[in-house]
Write a protein that holds these residues in place. Sequence first.
Motif, PDB file in Angstrom:
ATOM      1  N   HIS A  57     -46.396  28.583-110.581  1.00  0.00           N
ATOM      2  CA  HIS A  57     -45.527  26.816-110.582  1.00  0.00           C
ATOM      3  C   HIS A  57     -46.135  26.231-111.052  1.00  0.00           C
ATOM      4  N   VAL A  88     -42.675  19.832-104.871  1.00  0.00           N
ATOM      5  CA  VAL A  88     -42.012  21.545-104.060  1.00  0.00           C
ATOM      6  C   VAL A  88     -41.594  22.172-104.798  1.00  0.00           C
ATOM      7  N   TRP A  91     -45.249  24.258-105.165  1.00  0.00           N
ATOM      8  CA  TRP A  91     -45.874  24.636-104.488  1.00  0.00           C
ATOM      9  C   TRP A  91     -44.903  25.841-103.966  1.00  0.00           C
ATOM     10  N   PHE A  92     -43.672  26.084-104.473  1.00  0.00           N
ATOM     11  CA  PHE A  92     -43.080  27.455-104.322  1.00  0.00           C
ATOM     12  C   PHE A  92     -42.941  28.158-105.425  1.00  0.00           C
ATOM     13  N   PRO A  96     -38.611  31.053-104.212  1.00  0.00           N
ATOM     14  CA  PRO A  96     -37.914  29.887-103.873  1.00  0.00           C
ATOM     15  C   PRO A  96     -37.280  29.093-103.988  1.00  0.00           C
ATOM     16  N   LEU A  97     -37.826  28.960-105.145  1.00  0.00           N
ATOM     17  CA  LEU A  97     -37.021  27.411-105.756  1.00  0.00           C
ATOM     18  C   LEU A  97     -35.250  27.393-105.351  1.00  0.00           C
ATOM     19  N   PHE A 100     -34.362  26.472-101.954  1.00  0.00           N
ATOM     20  CA  PHE A 100     -35.174  25.152-102.002  1.00  0.00           C
ATOM     21  C   PHE A 100     -33.552  24.543-102.070  1.00  0.00           C
ATOM     22  N   ALA A 153     -36.912  22.139 -98.014  1.00  0.00           N
ATOM     23  CA  ALA A 153     -38.499  22.546 -97.841  1.00  0.00           C
ATOM     24  C   ALA A 153     -39.138  23.376 -96.770  1.00  0.00           C
ATOM     25  N   VAL A 156     -37.272  26.359 -95.739  1.00  0.00           N
ATOM     26  CA  VAL A 156     -37.593  27.814 -96.990  1.00  0.00           C
ATOM     27  C   VAL A 156     -39.382  27.924 -96.991  1.00  0.00           C
ATOM     28  N   TYR A 157     -39.840  26.814 -96.674  1.00  0.00           N
ATOM     29  CA  TYR A 157     -41.674  27.333 -96.395  1.00  0.00           C
ATOM     30  C   TYR A 157     -41.588  28.243 -96.003  1.00  0.00           C
ATOM     31  N   THR A 160     -42.550  31.895 -97.505  1.00  0.00           N
ATOM     32  CA  THR A 160     -43.188  31.393 -98.312  1.00  0.00           C
ATOM     33  C   THR A 160     -44.815  32.053 -98.168  1.00  0.00           C
TER      34      THR A 160
END
Length: 174
Positions: A57, A88, A91-92, A96-97, A100, A153, A156-157, A160
């Motif tokens: 991350h 962001v 976090w991802f 999932p980048l 995003f 974001a 996508v969140y 996650t």
Amino acid sequence: MILDLARLLLFPALMAFAAASDLFTMTISNRVSLALVAGFFVLAFAGGMAPYEMLSHVGAGALLLVVAFTCFAMGWMGGGDAKVAASVALWFGFGPLMDFLLYASLFGGALTLLLLQFRQWPLPYGLAGQAWLARLHDKQTGIPYGIALALGALMVYPETEWVKAIDLAHLALR
């Protein structure tokens, strides 16, 4: 339960704040990015994230920070936007980048087209007194890209691991 509530609320609240801040002031405070970074580490440690996963991350965040600050140096985006994008990514992680970045790009393009159209028409007299709206309407002002970053974001969140780890049944019983 506290950990689940923090997972459910912290990131979305900070993203909404970043979007609203960018809309009304055309700036995103460093405090938002710092809160995102601190929140990540607190929740990662509290949730028992493995060190190698945490490092992954951090790598995603660092990579996007380099890319985003290159864009900032070229004048393509603001510094606050660059820091929020990197936060962001922290976090991802890498998983999932790309989703995003795709969503943020699509929302950013739509926002840009919307603002370009909005700026072609005169601002109604009753709204001209609103400083934030007059600034947004000004053709010399940039695009508040933090809105697109936040929308991307928030799209996508829910997919996650942060949200998938929430025990929704336990929260519903409370």
